[in-house]
Motif scaffolding. Structure first.
Motif, short mmCIF file in Angstrom:
data_model
loop_
_atom_site.label_atom_id
_atom_site.label_comp_id
_atom_site.label_asym_id
_atom_site.label_seq_id
_atom_site.Cartn_x
_atom_site.Cartn_y
_atom_site.Cartn_z
N MET A 296 9.88 7.53 0.46
CA MET A 296 8.69 6.70 0.50
C MET A 296 7.47 7.55 0.85
SD MET A 296 7.82 3.37 2.84
CE MET A 296 6.81 4.18 4.06
N LYS A 297 6.36 7.19 0.23
CA LYS A 297 5.09 7.82 0.56
C LYS A 297 4.21 6.74 1.17
CE LYS A 297 5.69 11.43 -2.77
NZ LYS A 297 5.10 12.28 -3.78
N ARG A 298 3.79 6.98 2.40
CA ARG A 298 3.02 5.99 3.16
C ARG A 298 1.53 6.30 3.03
NH1 ARG A 298 1.64 5.48 8.96
NH2 ARG A 298 1.18 3.28 9.27
N ARG A 299 0.84 5.34 2.43
CA ARG A 299 -0.60 5.48 2.21
C ARG A 299 -1.34 5.16 3.52
NH1 ARG A 299 -3.03 4.72 -2.75
NH2 ARG A 299 -1.13 3.66 -3.39
N ILE A 300 -2.20 6.06 3.93
CA ILE A 300 -3.01 5.87 5.13
C ILE A 300 -4.44 5.53 4.70
CG2 ILE A 300 -3.86 6.92 7.26
CD1 ILE A 300 -0.80 6.44 7.16
N HIS A 301 -4.92 4.39 5.17
CA HIS A 301 -6.28 3.93 4.82
C HIS A 301 -6.85 3.18 6.01
CE1 HIS A 301 -4.31 0.03 4.15
NE2 HIS A 301 -3.39 0.72 3.50
N LYS A 302 -8.09 2.76 5.89
CA LYS A 302 -8.79 2.12 7.02
C LYS A 302 -8.21 0.76 7.39
CE LYS A 302 -12.86 2.56 5.16
NZ LYS A 302 -14.29 2.54 4.88
N ASP B 178 0.80 -1.23 0.00
CA ASP B 178 0.00 0.00 0.00
C ASP B 178 0.84 1.28 0.00
OD1 ASP B 178 0.90 -0.57 2.56
OD2 ASP B 178 -1.00 -0.20 3.55
N ASP B 179 2.14 1.16 0.02
CA ASP B 179 3.01 2.33 0.05
C ASP B 179 3.68 2.53 -1.31
OD1 ASP B 179 2.37 2.71 2.74
OD2 ASP B 179 4.02 1.44 3.41
N LEU B 180 4.34 3.67 -1.47
CA LEU B 180 4.97 4.02 -2.74
C LEU B 180 6.40 4.47 -2.50
CD1 LEU B 180 2.12 6.32 -4.11
CD2 LEU B 180 2.53 3.94 -4.75
N TRP B 181 7.31 4.02 -3.34
CA TRP B 181 8.66 4.56 -3.35
C TRP B 181 8.69 5.72 -4.33
CZ3 TRP B 181 11.82 -0.54 -4.24
CH2 TRP B 181 12.00 -1.19 -3.03
N THR B 182 9.54 6.70 -4.07
CA THR B 182 9.77 7.73 -5.07
C THR B 182 10.63 7.13 -6.17
OG1 THR B 182 11.74 8.54 -3.93
CG2 THR B 182 9.63 9.59 -3.35
N ASN C 51 12.72 5.89 9.84
CA ASN C 51 13.31 4.64 10.32
C ASN C 51 12.23 3.58 10.16
OD1 ASN C 51 15.96 5.42 11.13
ND2 ASN C 51 15.01 6.54 12.81
N HIS C 52 12.09 3.13 8.95
CA HIS C 52 10.97 2.28 8.53
C HIS C 52 11.51 1.30 7.50
CE1 HIS C 52 7.27 1.37 6.29
NE2 HIS C 52 6.59 1.83 7.32
N ALA C 53 10.99 0.09 7.51
CA ALA C 53 11.46 -0.92 6.56
C ALA C 53 11.34 -0.42 5.12
CB ALA C 53 10.68 -2.22 6.73
N GLY C 54 10.31 0.33 4.82
CA GLY C 54 10.08 0.79 3.46
C GLY C 54 11.05 1.84 2.96
N THR C 55 11.78 2.49 3.86
CA THR C 55 12.75 3.49 3.42
C THR C 55 14.17 2.93 3.43
OG1 THR C 55 13.24 4.45 5.59
CG2 THR C 55 11.34 5.36 4.36
N MET C 56 14.33 1.71 3.87
CA MET C 56 15.67 1.14 4.05
C MET C 56 16.18 0.43 2.80
SD MET C 56 16.92 -1.61 6.96
CE MET C 56 15.93 -2.98 6.35
N LEU C 57 17.46 0.61 2.52
CA LEU C 57 18.22 -0.24 1.61
C LEU C 57 19.39 -0.74 2.44
CD1 LEU C 57 18.77 -1.45 -1.21
CD2 LEU C 57 20.16 0.59 -1.69
N ILE C 58 19.56 -2.06 2.53
CA ILE C 58 20.56 -2.65 3.40
C ILE C 58 21.35 -3.72 2.67
CG2 ILE C 58 18.89 -4.30 4.37
CD1 ILE C 58 20.49 -4.02 7.06
N GLN D 161 3.43 10.98 4.55
CA GLN D 161 2.19 10.24 4.62
C GLN D 161 1.13 10.92 3.75
OE1 GLN D 161 1.66 8.16 8.67
NE2 GLN D 161 2.10 10.27 9.17
N PHE D 162 0.21 10.11 3.23
CA PHE D 162 -0.91 10.68 2.48
C PHE D 162 -2.14 9.81 2.68
CE2 PHE D 162 0.82 7.58 -0.43
CZ PHE D 162 -0.26 7.11 -1.16
#
Length: 175
Positions: free
Chosen positions: A139-145, A36-40, A90-97, A66-67
């Motif tokens: 990263m853009k974090r989608r906020i939904h129900k 549900d999230d997006l990378w730039t 500090n989120h898994a979705g923004t990490m490159l390891i 967030q959006f």
């Protein structure tokens, strides 16, 4: 997205699902993206560049924006209430390891439905993995129900368990 050595795999979010992806992955770097999230567009390129510039780095993070998901009504948006502020991720979705760095820390705690990345990141920090936070939104974090933090509020104890485990490890090292 394509950067040499980076492999992506789409699995449902959870520590167990992330672990399955890690076991299946064949690349030398790991990057995680929840469905549900997006990378730039430039996420991996910017992180790859940072890793190439400093070979001592183990992982690279970036900022999150967030959006609200478009299907949410104004009333639902008001009930959820998010910050429009761009924040360090500090989120898994923004990490490159690097794979070897991830392996030193170990897999995500599959017993935690929520908070598995907090637990993992605490262990990585305790092991002194070298990390940087890029100033860019990656990263853009989608906020939904149906975000886990919203739909499974009863599982939020996972955050507390992750923090308690980190404190327990610190206390055992100090004694």
């Amino acid at each position: 997205y394509s950067v040499t050595g980076v492999q992506t795999c789409a699995l449902p979010i959870s520590g167990a699902a992330r672990n399955q992806g890690v076991v299946m992955a064949q690349g030398e770097f790991f990057a995680f993206l929840d469905a549900d999230d997006l990378w730039t567009e430039s996420k991996l390129t910017r992180q790859w560049t940072a890793l190439q510039a400093d070979s001592s780095l183990d992982m690279v993070f970036g900022h999150i924006q967030q959006f609200y998901s478009p299907e949410l009504t104004e009333e639902e948006r008001a009930c959820i209430g998010i910050s429009a502020e761009i924040m360090p991720g500090n989120h898994a979705g923004t990490m490159l390891i690097k794979k070897d760095a991830f392996s030193r820390v170990g897999l995500f705690n599959a017993n935690l439905r929520i908070g598995e990345f907090i637990d993992w990141h605490a262990r990585a920090t305790e092991m002194n993995l070298k990390q940087i936070m890029l100033p860019d939104v990656l990263m853009k974090r989608r906020i939904h129900k149906t975000n886990l933090g919203i739909s499974q509020r009863d599982q939020r104890a996972g955050y507390v368990h992750a923090l308690k485990a980190a404190l327990d490890r610190r206390r055992s090292r100090e004694s």
